[in-house]
Design an enzyme around this catalytic site. Structure first.
Site, PDB file in Angstrom:
ATOM      1  N   TYR A  52     -15.699 -36.915  18.073  1.00 55.67           N
ATOM      2  CA  TYR A  52     -16.722 -36.870  19.279  1.00 55.67           C
ATOM      3  C   TYR A  52     -15.827 -36.593  20.017  1.00 55.67           C
ATOM      4  CZ  TYR A  52     -19.567 -40.141  16.926  1.00 55.67           C
ATOM      5  OH  TYR A  52     -20.390 -41.192  15.603  1.00 55.67           O
ATOM      6  N   ASN A  91     -30.667 -40.314  20.987  1.00 56.45           N
ATOM      7  CA  ASN A  91     -29.299 -39.320  21.487  1.00 56.45           C
ATOM      8  C   ASN A  91     -28.410 -39.860  22.507  1.00 56.45           C
ATOM      9  OD1 ASN A  91     -31.263 -37.224  19.691  1.00 56.45           O
ATOM     10  ND2 ASN A  91     -32.129 -36.099  21.993  1.00 56.45           N
ATOM     11  N   ASP A  93     -26.363 -37.996  23.959  1.00 60.30           N
ATOM     12  CA  ASP A  93     -26.227 -36.568  25.186  1.00 60.30           C
ATOM     13  C   ASP A  93     -26.510 -37.110  26.617  1.00 60.30           C
ATOM     14  OD1 ASP A  93     -28.226 -34.456  24.071  1.00 60.30           O
ATOM     15  OD2 ASP A  93     -28.616 -35.242  25.818  1.00 60.30           O
ATOM     16  N   HIS A 108     -29.226 -45.227  21.832  1.00 61.39           N
ATOM     17  CA  HIS A 108     -27.503 -45.314  20.250  1.00 61.39           C
ATOM     18  C   HIS A 108     -26.224 -45.010  21.210  1.00 61.39           C
ATOM     19  CE1 HIS A 108     -30.046 -44.369  16.756  1.00 61.39           C
ATOM     20  NE2 HIS A 108     -30.381 -45.502  17.435  1.00 61.39           N
ATOM     21  N   CYS A 116     -13.888 -50.713  25.608  1.00 65.41           N
ATOM     22  CA  CYS A 116     -13.342 -50.701  24.854  1.00 65.41           C
ATOM     23  C   CYS A 116     -13.011 -51.652  24.810  1.00 65.41           C
ATOM     24  CB  CYS A 116     -12.056 -51.519  26.575  1.00 65.41           C
ATOM     25  SG  CYS A 116     -10.790 -52.500  25.972  1.00 65.41           S
ATOM     26  N   CYS A 119     -11.333 -55.654  26.186  1.00 65.94           N
ATOM     27  CA  CYS A 119     -12.236 -55.862  26.640  1.00 65.94           C
ATOM     28  C   CYS A 119     -13.782 -55.930  27.129  1.00 65.94           C
ATOM     29  CB  CYS A 119     -11.450 -56.218  28.133  1.00 65.94           C
ATOM     30  SG  CYS A 119     -11.971 -54.304  29.140  1.00 65.94           S
ATOM     31  N   CYS A 135      -7.148 -48.671  28.179  1.00 70.96           N
ATOM     32  CA  CYS A 135      -8.056 -49.169  29.529  1.00 70.96           C
ATOM     33  C   CYS A 135      -7.714 -49.170  29.878  1.00 70.96           C
ATOM     34  CB  CYS A 135      -9.302 -50.651  28.587  1.00 70.96           C
ATOM     35  SG  CYS A 135     -10.203 -51.127  29.586  1.00 70.96           S
ATOM     36  N   GLY A 175     -38.819 -34.796  18.065  1.00 69.72           N
ATOM     37  CA  GLY A 175     -37.347 -34.169  18.386  1.00 69.72           C
ATOM     38  C   GLY A 175     -36.659 -34.913  16.814  1.00 69.72           C
ATOM     39  N   LEU A 202     -40.382 -29.644  15.513  1.00 72.75           N
ATOM     40  CA  LEU A 202     -40.029 -28.365  14.700  1.00 72.75           C
ATOM     41  C   LEU A 202     -41.469 -28.653  13.289  1.00 72.75           C
ATOM     42  CD1 LEU A 202     -38.626 -25.464  15.079  1.00 72.75           C
ATOM     43  CD2 LEU A 202     -36.893 -26.080  13.903  1.00 72.75           C
TER      44      LEU A 202
HETATM   45  C1  BV8 Z   1     -28.702 -51.379  12.128  1.00 73.30           C
HETATM   46  C2  BV8 Z   1     -25.045 -42.144  17.167  1.00 73.30           C
HETATM   47  C3  BV8 Z   1     -28.985 -53.704  12.483  1.00 73.30           C
HETATM   48  C4  BV8 Z   1     -23.646 -41.933  16.928  1.00 73.30           C
HETATM   49  C5  BV8 Z   1     -26.677 -42.519  14.937  1.00 73.30           C
HETATM   50  C6  BV8 Z   1     -34.246 -50.526   8.327  1.00 73.30           C
HETATM   51  C7  BV8 Z   1     -33.975 -50.846   9.767  1.00 73.30           C
HETATM   52  C8  BV8 Z   1     -32.762 -51.622  10.557  1.00 73.30           C
HETATM   53  C9  BV8 Z   1     -31.428 -50.421   9.713  1.00 73.30           C
HETATM   54  C10 BV8 Z   1     -31.594 -50.087   8.645  1.00 73.30           C
HETATM   55  C11 BV8 Z   1     -33.431 -49.823   7.684  1.00 73.30           C
HETATM   56  N1  BV8 Z   1     -32.696 -49.168   7.028  1.00 73.30           N
HETATM   57  C12 BV8 Z   1     -31.180 -48.623   7.069  1.00 73.30           C
HETATM   58  C13 BV8 Z   1     -31.053 -48.680   8.022  1.00 73.30           C
HETATM   59  C14 BV8 Z   1     -29.378 -48.815   8.363  1.00 73.30           C
HETATM   60  C15 BV8 Z   1     -29.075 -47.007   8.966  1.00 73.30           C
HETATM   61  C16 BV8 Z   1     -30.338 -46.300   8.921  1.00 73.30           C
HETATM   62  O1  BV8 Z   1     -31.510 -46.109   9.533  1.00 73.30           O
HETATM   63  N2  BV8 Z   1     -29.818 -46.076   7.721  1.00 73.30           N
HETATM   64  C17 BV8 Z   1     -30.161 -43.998   8.008  1.00 73.30           C
HETATM   65  C18 BV8 Z   1     -29.430 -43.230   7.337  1.00 73.30           C
HETATM   66  C19 BV8 Z   1     -31.462 -44.737   6.447  1.00 73.30           C
HETATM   67  N3  BV8 Z   1     -29.565 -47.855  10.241  1.00 73.30           N
HETATM   68  C20 BV8 Z   1     -28.784 -48.685  10.874  1.00 73.30           C
HETATM   69  O2  BV8 Z   1     -28.045 -48.882  10.825  1.00 73.30           O
HETATM   70  C21 BV8 Z   1     -28.733 -48.758  12.875  1.00 73.30           C
HETATM   71  N4  BV8 Z   1     -28.937 -49.855  12.744  1.00 73.30           N
HETATM   72  O3  BV8 Z   1     -29.684 -51.183  12.041  1.00 73.30           O
HETATM   73  O4  BV8 Z   1     -28.692 -52.037  13.274  1.00 73.30           O
HETATM   74  C22 BV8 Z   1     -30.241 -53.228  12.861  1.00 73.30           C
HETATM   75  C23 BV8 Z   1     -31.461 -54.203  12.181  1.00 73.30           C
HETATM   76  C24 BV8 Z   1     -33.438 -54.314  12.210  1.00 73.30           C
HETATM   77  C25 BV8 Z   1     -33.442 -54.176  13.156  1.00 73.30           C
HETATM   78  C26 BV8 Z   1     -32.075 -53.145  14.442  1.00 73.30           C
HETATM   79  C27 BV8 Z   1     -31.336 -53.501  14.732  1.00 73.30           C
HETATM   80  C28 BV8 Z   1     -27.772 -47.781  13.668  1.00 73.30           C
HETATM   81  C29 BV8 Z   1     -27.850 -46.750  13.700  1.00 73.30           C
HETATM   82  C30 BV8 Z   1     -27.685 -45.446  13.953  1.00 73.30           C
HETATM   83  C31 BV8 Z   1     -26.389 -44.411  14.355  1.00 73.30           C
HETATM   84  N5  BV8 Z   1     -26.715 -43.962  15.093  1.00 73.30           N
HETATM   85  N6  BV8 Z   1     -26.643 -42.235  16.388  1.00 73.30           N
HETATM   86  C32 BV8 Z   1     -23.337 -40.317  16.899  1.00 73.30           C
HETATM   87  O5  BV8 Z   1     -25.036 -39.781  17.751  1.00 73.30           O
HETATM   88  O6  BV8 Z   1     -22.643 -39.783  16.236  1.00 73.30           O
HETATM   89  S1  BV8 Z   1     -28.065 -41.832  13.955  1.00 73.30           S
HETATM   90  C33 BV8 Z   1     -28.340 -40.327  14.741  1.00 73.30           C
HETATM   91  O7  BV8 Z   1     -28.878 -40.004  13.341  1.00 73.30           O
HETATM   92  C34 BV8 Z   1     -28.993 -40.308  15.894  1.00 73.30           C
HETATM   93  O8  BV8 Z   1     -29.176 -40.846  16.623  1.00 73.30           O
HETATM   94  C35 BV8 Z   1     -30.294 -40.987  15.508  1.00 73.30           C
HETATM   95  O9  BV8 Z   1     -30.986 -41.510  15.509  1.00 73.30           O
HETATM   96  C36 BV8 Z   1     -30.001 -39.902  13.552  1.00 73.30           C
HETATM   97  C37 BV8 Z   1     -29.874 -38.577  14.016  1.00 73.30           C
HETATM   98  O10 BV8 Z   1     -31.686 -38.875  13.602  1.00 73.30           O
HETATM   99  P1  BV8 Z   1     -32.167 -37.549  14.428  1.00 73.30           P
HETATM  100  O11 BV8 Z   1     -32.711 -37.796  15.969  1.00 73.30           O
HETATM  101  O12 BV8 Z   1     -34.167 -37.593  14.422  1.00 73.30           O
HETATM  102  O13 BV8 Z   1     -31.532 -36.128  13.638  1.00 73.30           O
HETATM  103  P2  BV8 Z   1     -32.092 -34.857  12.636  1.00 73.30           P
HETATM  104  O14 BV8 Z   1     -30.833 -34.147  12.829  1.00 73.30           O
HETATM  105  O15 BV8 Z   1     -32.194 -36.556  11.662  1.00 73.30           O
HETATM  106  O16 BV8 Z   1     -33.735 -34.240  12.619  1.00 73.30           O
HETATM  107  C38 BV8 Z   1     -33.720 -33.436  13.894  1.00 73.30           C
HETATM  108  C39 BV8 Z   1     -35.332 -33.521  14.322  1.00 73.30           C
HETATM  109  O17 BV8 Z   1     -35.535 -32.229  14.915  1.00 73.30           O
HETATM  110  C40 BV8 Z   1     -35.813 -32.634  12.409  1.00 73.30           C
HETATM  111  O18 BV8 Z   1     -36.922 -33.350  11.694  1.00 73.30           O
HETATM  112  C41 BV8 Z   1     -36.148 -31.311  13.203  1.00 73.30           C
HETATM  113  O19 BV8 Z   1     -37.185 -30.260  12.323  1.00 73.30           O
HETATM  114  C42 BV8 Z   1     -35.921 -31.243  14.263  1.00 73.30           C
HETATM  115  N7  BV8 Z   1     -35.434 -29.802  15.555  1.00 73.30           N
HETATM  116  C43 BV8 Z   1     -34.625 -29.126  15.052  1.00 73.30           C
HETATM  117  N8  BV8 Z   1     -34.701 -28.470  15.748  1.00 73.30           N
HETATM  118  C44 BV8 Z   1     -35.835 -28.461  17.417  1.00 73.30           C
HETATM  119  C45 BV8 Z   1     -36.717 -29.617  16.253  1.00 73.30           C
HETATM  120  N9  BV8 Z   1     -37.692 -30.047  16.517  1.00 73.30           N
HETATM  121  C46 BV8 Z   1     -38.271 -29.491  17.674  1.00 73.30           C
HETATM  122  N10 BV8 Z   1     -37.437 -28.797  18.192  1.00 73.30           N
HETATM  123  C47 BV8 Z   1     -36.782 -28.020  17.608  1.00 73.30           C
HETATM  124  N11 BV8 Z   1     -35.334 -26.881  18.018  1.00 73.30           N
END
Ligand code: BV8
Length: 228
Positions: A52, A91, A93, A108, A116, A119, A135, A175, A202
């Site tokens: 991070y 995101n 950011d 997210h 912290c 707390c 903290c 995106g 994209l």
């Molecule tokens: C949770 C922060 C309980 C940290 C992130 C079903 C229901 C609920 C949960 C799950 C489920 N099935 C599985 C789960 C569990 C899990 C999950 O989804 N796993 C996946 C891998 C299957 N989910 C969780 O754990 C979530 N919490 O479930 O809690 C709950 C249950 C029910 C209801 C509510 C809650 C927590 C998930 C959050 C994790 N933290 N980020 C950090 O950033 O380090 S996730 C992180 O990855 C991002 O935040 C984002 O969400 C994800 C990345 O996804 P994208 O943003 O789409 O990025 P990606 O690279 O994948 O895609 C980029 C896209 O942009 C591409 O399509 C590309 O073509 C395009 N692109 C590229 N360049 C361009 C472009 N488009 C336009 N212009 C360009 N130039």
């Protein structure tokens, strides 16, 4: 006319921030699935902090791109017409804010904030975080973590997001690969309520079939064109 916009890593890609599932960039060295989990942090806080800290330093060097600017303009325009743009981002950011968006829901968390674990206080934090940091609120040493939602943790502001989805005329996903839930499930929620859905990406996302209309191309061009 209320518009609900969900953004993902693709909207910040042209600002130089890595995405998760594209072939280039930061993610070839780190596996976010192994580093963005509470288990990883408990097991190896140094490595997670490094992951991070690197992204925080990247972010401080980055600037918003025309996609962020266009969305900030759209928010202002809709406000003038007594309509609303509800912008929720996956995101961590702050480029939407730096481009001028006034109301951004970070489901997210935020990379420039620390929380912290003793707390629960959340505060802005732009330096490198480490296991010895104290903290600033309760003074507890070694208790700070990035204020981000890891895999397995509950996303933030879900009630607000659900409420906004009930009062929307158009759902736009920008995106995002549509691979992370519950964010990836919002488009189905919108469709089930008869809301028009649009994807700007994209290339077609995992849930592309659920969108009524789609515009493909780099966000800095495609979003600016769509807002026009
Ligand atoms: C949770 C922060 C309980 C940290 C992130 C079903 C229901 C609920 C949960 C799950 C489920 N099935 C599985 C789960 C569990 C899990 C999950 O989804 N796993 C996946 C891998 C299957 N989910 C969780 O754990 C979530 N919490 O479930 O809690 C709950 C249950 C029910 C209801 C509510 C809650 C927590 C998930 C959050 C994790 N933290 N980020 C950090 O950033 O380090 S996730 C992180 O990855 C991002 O935040 C984002 O969400 C994800 C990345 O996804 P994208 O943003 O789409 O990025 P990606 O690279 O994948 O895609 C980029 C896209 O942009 C591409 O399509 C590309 O073509 C395009 N692109 C590229 N360049 C361009 C472009 N488009 C336009 N212009 C360009 N130039």
């Amino acid at each position: 006319m209320n518009i609900f916009v969900l953004t993902g890593a693709g909207v910040s890609a042209e600002s130089g921030l890595g995405t998760f599932r594209d072939k280039t960039g930061l993610w070839t060295r780190f596996d976010p699935m192994k580093l963005a989990t509470p288990g990883a942090f408990a097991l190896n806080p140094d490595e997670v902090h490094t992951f991070y800290n690197l992204r925080r330093r990247n972010l401080l060097e980055a600037s918003p791109n025309p996609a962020h600017v266009a969305l900030a303009r759209l928010e202002a325009e809709l406000g003038k017409r007594k309509s609303r743009l509800f912008l929720v981002t996956q995101n961590i950011d702050d480029l939407h804010e730096r481009a001028g968006s006034q109301c951004v829901t970070h489901m997210h968390g935020e990379l420039l904030k620390a929380r912290c674990t003793a707390c629960d206080a959340v505060g802005s934090y732009i330096d490198d975080l480490g296991v010895d940091d104290r903290c600033p609120h309760c003074g507890q040493p070694g208790s700070l973590r990035p204020h981000v939602v890891w895999f397995g943790e509950y996303p933030l502001h879900m009630a607000t997001i659900d409420e906004a989805l009930q009062n929307t005329d158009l759902f736009v996903s920008i995106g995002t690969s549509g691979s992370v839930y519950p964010a990836a499930g919002f488009v189905k929620q919108a469709k089930d309520q008869g809301i028009r859905t649009c994807e700007i990406n994209l290339e077609p996302s995992d849930n592309a079939a659920l969108f009524d209309e789609a515009y493909y191309g780099p966000a800095s061009q495609a979003v600016a064109d769509w807002v026009e």
